[in-house]
Scaffold this motif. Structure first.
Motif, short mmCIF file in Angstrom:
data_model
loop_
_atom_site.label_atom_id
_atom_site.label_comp_id
_atom_site.label_asym_id
_atom_site.label_seq_id
_atom_site.Cartn_x
_atom_site.Cartn_y
_atom_site.Cartn_z
N UNK A 18 -3.95 -1.88 6.46
CA UNK A 18 -3.06 -1.43 5.38
C UNK A 18 -3.87 -1.36 4.10
N UNK A 19 -3.81 -0.21 3.41
CA UNK A 19 -4.64 0.02 2.23
C UNK A 19 -3.74 0.27 1.03
N UNK A 20 -3.96 -0.49 -0.04
CA UNK A 20 -3.27 -0.29 -1.32
C UNK A 20 -4.05 0.77 -2.10
N UNK A 21 -3.48 1.97 -2.23
CA UNK A 21 -4.20 3.09 -2.84
C UNK A 21 -4.06 3.15 -4.35
N UNK A 22 -3.25 2.28 -4.94
CA UNK A 22 -3.22 2.24 -6.39
C UNK A 22 -1.94 2.76 -7.01
N UNK A 39 -9.57 2.97 -2.92
CA UNK A 39 -9.20 1.56 -2.85
C UNK A 39 -10.44 0.69 -2.75
N UNK A 40 -10.28 -0.57 -3.11
CA UNK A 40 -11.40 -1.51 -3.07
C UNK A 40 -11.54 -2.12 -1.68
N UNK A 41 -12.73 -2.03 -1.12
CA UNK A 41 -13.04 -2.79 0.07
C UNK A 41 -12.35 -2.36 1.34
N UNK A 42 -11.89 -1.13 1.42
CA UNK A 42 -11.25 -0.72 2.68
C UNK A 42 -12.34 -0.48 3.73
N UNK A 43 -11.98 -0.63 4.97
CA UNK A 43 -12.92 -0.48 6.08
C UNK A 43 -13.17 0.99 6.39
N UNK A 71 -1.17 7.99 -10.54
CA UNK A 71 -2.50 8.56 -10.41
C UNK A 71 -3.27 8.62 -11.70
N UNK A 72 -3.11 7.63 -12.58
CA UNK A 72 -3.81 7.65 -13.85
C UNK A 72 -5.21 7.06 -13.77
N UNK A 73 -5.69 6.83 -12.56
CA UNK A 73 -7.05 6.36 -12.41
C UNK A 73 -7.16 4.92 -11.98
N UNK A 74 -6.05 4.18 -11.96
CA UNK A 74 -6.11 2.79 -11.56
C UNK A 74 -6.27 2.65 -10.06
N UNK A 75 -7.18 1.76 -9.66
CA UNK A 75 -7.35 1.50 -8.24
C UNK A 75 -6.32 0.50 -7.77
N UNK A 76 -6.09 0.51 -6.47
CA UNK A 76 -5.15 -0.42 -5.90
C UNK A 76 -5.74 -1.79 -5.71
N UNK A 77 -4.94 -2.66 -5.12
CA UNK A 77 -5.41 -3.99 -4.83
C UNK A 77 -6.30 -3.99 -3.60
N UNK A 78 -6.80 -5.14 -3.21
CA UNK A 78 -7.67 -5.21 -2.04
C UNK A 78 -6.90 -4.82 -0.78
N UNK A 79 -7.62 -4.21 0.15
CA UNK A 79 -7.00 -3.83 1.43
C UNK A 79 -6.75 -5.08 2.27
N UNK A 80 -5.83 -4.95 3.21
CA UNK A 80 -5.55 -6.07 4.12
C UNK A 80 -6.73 -6.27 5.06
N UNK A 81 -6.73 -7.38 5.76
CA UNK A 81 -7.68 -7.54 6.85
C UNK A 81 -7.38 -6.49 7.93
#
Length: 257
Positions: free
Chosen positions: A178-182, A137-141, A186-196
């Motif tokens: 909360x993390x959007x894993x995509x 995921x993008x930008x997860x902590x 599972x075709x390679x697409x990343x999820x959206x940005x993670x929550x605060x």
């Protein structure tokens, strides 16, 4: 699916431990040159289907989820999402496992992970297997203890919730994210940005999250609650916090004696 990490112990050291030489754990040695392996077994009869050596040694203890399918050409594709620790000074990391409050052992940082997906593609007739990995995921902590919700028949969870660090300088994991894993396929697409990262006040530190589905809910995987126990270092007390899994807003707090 499971990982064979490169920890090794000799028969002599096993016997030393058995006959009073101390805990068996202290005799294990980290041997990265001997390789890290992913083993994949049949869910029907537990027969070993594939054993794949990863290109580098891995350090991980918490698998988030695993998903498999077989292509038209007969190739087994298995995707595993997990929280991976930075593999660095293994001795220092192990000391910190034994004393999680001793930041000096870990080089001045708490133990924290990144969410990574490992993809293994292997034919049923043998031959070399392909291995790939990507950030989930993008930008997860930095985090630990990922947990998924109810997939609701979708096959593959999209979201996970983690015990997360709210910022780089925080000494201990102090929140829940909360993390959007995509994409579910599972075709390679990343999820959206993670929550605060949701935190609970100055000097408080959250524990591992637990997901609970909402009774009579819609069946969506985030239609439920996330529960965590939070320690208040100032008051030296703990409380249970219940969050809405979808919005991450706090529903209630239960103070513990």
């Amino acid at each position: 699916v499971y990982f064979m990490l490169p920890w090794r112990i000799t028969v002599v050291n096993v016997m030393k431990s058995v006959f009073g030489g101390g805990p068996i754990g202290k005799y294990f040695e980290w041997a990265p040159d001997e390789g890290c392996f992913i083993r994949i077994h049949s869910r029907e009869n537990l027969r070993l289907l594939h054993e794949v050596r990863t290109p580098r040694p891995l350090t991980l203890y918490h698998i988030c989820d695993a998903h498999d399918h077989t292509t038209d050409g007969g190739t087994d594709v298995v995707r595993i999402r997990a929280a991976e620790l930075e593999t660095s000074d293994r001795r220092a990391l192990e000391v910190q496992f034994g004393d999680p409050y001793g930041l000096e052992a870990g080089g001045g940082r708490q133990l924290a992970c990144s969410l990574v997906e490992y993809k293994v593609s292997a034919g049923r007739q043998g031959g070399p297997a392909d291995f790939a990995e990507r950030e989930v995921a993008r930008g997860h902590a930095p985090c630990e203890f990922p947990v998924v919700g109810a997939a609701g028949g979708r096959g593959r969870p999209r979201f996970c919730w983690t015990n997360a660090a709210s910022c780089a300088g925080v000494p201990w994991l102090d929140g829940i994210q909360k993390v959007d894993m995509g994409d579910e396929d599972g075709d390679g697409g990343q999820g959206g940005p993670a929550s605060c990262v949701v935190t609970f006040g100055v000097g408080t530190y959250a524990g591992a999250p637990t997901y609970i589905s909402r009774d009579g809910g819609t069946g969506k995987e985030d239609d439920g609650y996330v529960v965590t126990v939070v320690y208040d270092s100032g008051a030296h007390s703990s409380a249970v916090h219940i969050l809405d899994a979808a919005s991450m807003e706090e529903n209630c707090k239960i103070q513990l004696r």
